[in-house]
Design an enzyme around this catalytic site. Structure first.
Site, PDB file in Angstrom:
ATOM      1  N   GLY C  46      -0.087 -21.886  40.957  1.00 42.33           N
ATOM      2  CA  GLY C  46       0.192 -20.684  41.148  1.00 42.33           C
ATOM      3  C   GLY C  46      -0.567 -19.923  41.974  1.00 42.33           C
ATOM      4  O   GLY C  46      -0.201 -18.582  42.056  1.00 42.33           O
ATOM      5  N   HIS C  97       9.152 -28.600  46.991  1.00 43.55           N
ATOM      6  CA  HIS C  97      10.543 -28.578  46.743  1.00 43.55           C
ATOM      7  C   HIS C  97      11.243 -28.321  48.109  1.00 43.55           C
ATOM      8  O   HIS C  97      11.783 -27.327  48.296  1.00 43.55           O
ATOM      9  CB  HIS C  97      10.853 -27.131  45.921  1.00 43.55           C
ATOM     10  CG  HIS C  97      10.541 -27.401  44.449  1.00 43.55           C
ATOM     11  ND1 HIS C  97      11.190 -26.629  43.398  1.00 43.55           N
ATOM     12  CD2 HIS C  97       9.631 -28.264  43.632  1.00 43.55           C
ATOM     13  CE1 HIS C  97      10.498 -26.919  42.324  1.00 43.55           C
ATOM     14  NE2 HIS C  97       9.742 -27.949  42.406  1.00 43.55           N
ATOM     15  N   HIS C 169      15.571 -31.953  39.873  1.00 49.40           N
ATOM     16  CA  HIS C 169      14.048 -31.162  40.345  1.00 49.40           C
ATOM     17  C   HIS C 169      13.901 -31.181  41.983  1.00 49.40           C
ATOM     18  O   HIS C 169      14.311 -30.474  42.781  1.00 49.40           O
ATOM     19  CB  HIS C 169      13.023 -32.006  39.346  1.00 49.40           C
ATOM     20  CG  HIS C 169      11.876 -31.295  39.342  1.00 49.40           C
ATOM     21  ND1 HIS C 169      10.814 -31.532  38.644  1.00 49.40           N
ATOM     22  CD2 HIS C 169      11.207 -30.243  40.207  1.00 49.40           C
ATOM     23  CE1 HIS C 169       9.870 -30.687  38.781  1.00 49.40           C
ATOM     24  NE2 HIS C 169       9.891 -29.948  39.664  1.00 49.40           N
TER      25      HIS C 169
END
Lengths: 231, 231, 231, 231
Positions: C46, C97, C169
């Site tokens: 993060g 992603h 995912h």
């Protein structure tokens, strides 16, 4: 040098087409009219944006005669002048082959009003012209392209839909001057992309309701408009 | 240093592939022919655009023998030389895996003429080759890729459609020199994207009429052409 | 400072994710292994790319214990170490992603081999894992994500398909080092986009023939490879 | 100059809309609340991002009265204040017409949870409001837009889904401050694009399982969260 300022505005509006990613190479052209002088300035035909200078803009009268300029005007000039002759309020015209608007033109479909982004700028559908007959093509192709467009506005003001898509071809947009017609070309491309995505996601989805269409159009363009800082 | 200018032109045309976002990494290659010398300059195989220098271009004759250069030429060299041997008028060849053109190639579909953007550059459909037989693949894959392409032009001039998509593979384009073949690769990608959007929006839509196809193609390429500043 | 070079390589590979437009914000993570030391360096969890420094990379052993570093490692660390334990040849792992590869993952579909762009990098389809059972999710989600991946390679070498998509995912890719795993993430996204376009254009189109798949894969990766400048 | 810092934060959040390619021209607006003072700062209506200065932000109370500022506030101000009045925890609100999220709004479809990218930020579907009745439109359009939104959260916390799409219109997002609401607008656009691609690739594909949805949402937002560097 009588038309220096007119040429400059048209030149900058043409460059804006490239800045906004509406064109590849020399595709596209923008013009602006000086109604008092009865002439328009328009991009020369097939000249690259990198090489183009403000003085290269060609001054043409409403009968398509060159008034000033050493280059050949855009091959679409007759369509531009047709629009200026028939739409009394407009001051600028833009023609692009922007990707999504052109896809709708090639699909020969008007762009339905599916949301408020559309309603903020256009009251109702963005019309797709009829296909041109073989006879028209032989007669005077670029002039007849103008006829196809103005035929869409027999029952409707061109101010309520400052844009059209020509079946099998691509869009034309207009506005109070060249810059505003480019602005509408940008807006059209975004509306066309949103409508493409909406239709491929939900082919049978319903239109925006007439009441919301009216609300959004009027809050920007009606007599009691309250969007923006003016009025 | 005999071929310095030829190498420079081919080098710059290869870099243009990257500038125009037609390639990722080392995908793609451009060549240009010197018909008098009977040689072509072509991009070396698998070299990144960042590392590549003009002098790295490889000079190869029409039998695919290296004439000058320390690097191995593009693995697609035999397809390029095949095209130069069979298409007498062409001076440059580009091969890319540009996204939308490759999608049509993978879908094994010719790109139908759906609009005037297409008609401005290609007279009729952009052909997709037949699929290659297992026998051809074993024989000489890159040479046979050239055969697949030239087979599409037995009844048709390669000047009327300066581009093709190879079934299951990707596009090849050509022109009077390397730069023009890259130009056609850019145009093809835009046409391919517009046609993709058109077909997914309206799968059963009709083609552009023969009359408009003819009008648009001829106004740019016919004997009475009036687009651009020349002729 | 023992792992300075390892950290630097992993840091730069992580930045490359952003340069190549594969991630928004802190999405995505890259690692690289030092097999002799039995540790990997991986992106901290993060942390934004703008704030990240090479020294922020976390050193973790193959049992997921932190060896060096003041920050918490990526929440996907266990998936990375699982892959390093099971795939003996790989040196780097990337997780993104990226938009089109993730769309295939969400559609729970393997990416079929539809063209030579795909065949140049992957021998056969890019597998989509099975969906994870509720029991697996409760047990150890990130470890089990690794199990889902390695289960796809029971009958197949991970070198022949250096990429996978995890059902519901997103993709994981690998290579000889961190940089090569990012390279494969870029390639996967392009293949995924082309395959999306191909399938939506022609839903029933056939796969690339086995013979062309074999030809393209072997000309780059086989014992007689002739693509590029080495071998 | 009491609200200088509030204005600055709102100004910068508005600029971020442009940096992140979520808006064309003056589309979109961001606000932030000072709960102690009972006022919000919001973008002025129809002012271009290039011309806008921090001091142009308008200070409005929760009854939509202008407290400070010489310009007219965004025409969507009443929707913003409605949200601040009903969602006690939020500190910032963003409204855009970002392309893919707007396409879902125009399709009048909630965005189903199809993958973990979505589950990382939203617990369950991203709701699409009901269509507004003609009566509501006449009553107070912008206020009623807020009602349409808050009606979606009667059974659900706005913290679990910091975003909504308004049927036929476009998205609104929120967060602890203006910057975070813009962050969610970026995330929403990416989720909306992935969901569009997933649905057009596999229209009948299943949702993400409840167990994975729960796992991903909780690992970032639950009491035992282990994503990122805090908690």
């Amino acid at each position: 040098m009588k038309y220096r300022e007119l040429k400059r505005q048209v030149y900058e509006a043409n460059l804006e087409l490239q800045t906004r990613n509406l064109v590849v190479y020399t595709f596209g052209n923008v013009s602006q009219i000086d109604r008092d002088a009865g002439v328009i300035a328009i991009k020369p035909s097939g000249v690259s944006y990198a090489d183009m200078k403000a003085d290269d803009m060609v001054i043409v009268d409403l009968d398509n005669k060159i008034v000033e300029g050493s280059m050949r005007p855009s091959s679409d000039t007759k369509t531009h002048t047709h629009l200026y002759r028939h739409f009394a309020d407009i001051g600028g015209v833009t023609h692009t082959h922007s990707t999504y608007a052109t896809a709708w033109a090639q699909a020969k479909l008007s762009i339905p009003c599916l949301g408020t982004t559309h309603a903020d700028f256009v009251f109702g559908e963005i019309p797709c012209t009829a296909e041109m007959s073989d006879e028209q093509i032989k007669r005077d192709y670029e002039e007849e392209t103008g006829v196809q467009i103005t035929d869409c506005f027999k029952q409707r003001s061109p101010n309520e839909a400052p844009m059209v898509i020509v079946a099998g071809h691509a869009p034309f947009t207009w506005g109070k001057d060249a810059a505003k017609s480019v602005y509408h070309a940008v807006i059209l491309e975004e509306i066309a992309k949103m409508a493409y995505l909406t239709r491929t996601l939900n082919p049978t989805g319903s239109l925006l309701s007439a009441a919301i269409l009216n609300k959004h159009y009027q809050r920007k363009h009606g007599s009691g408009a309250y969007y923006g800082q003016s009025n």
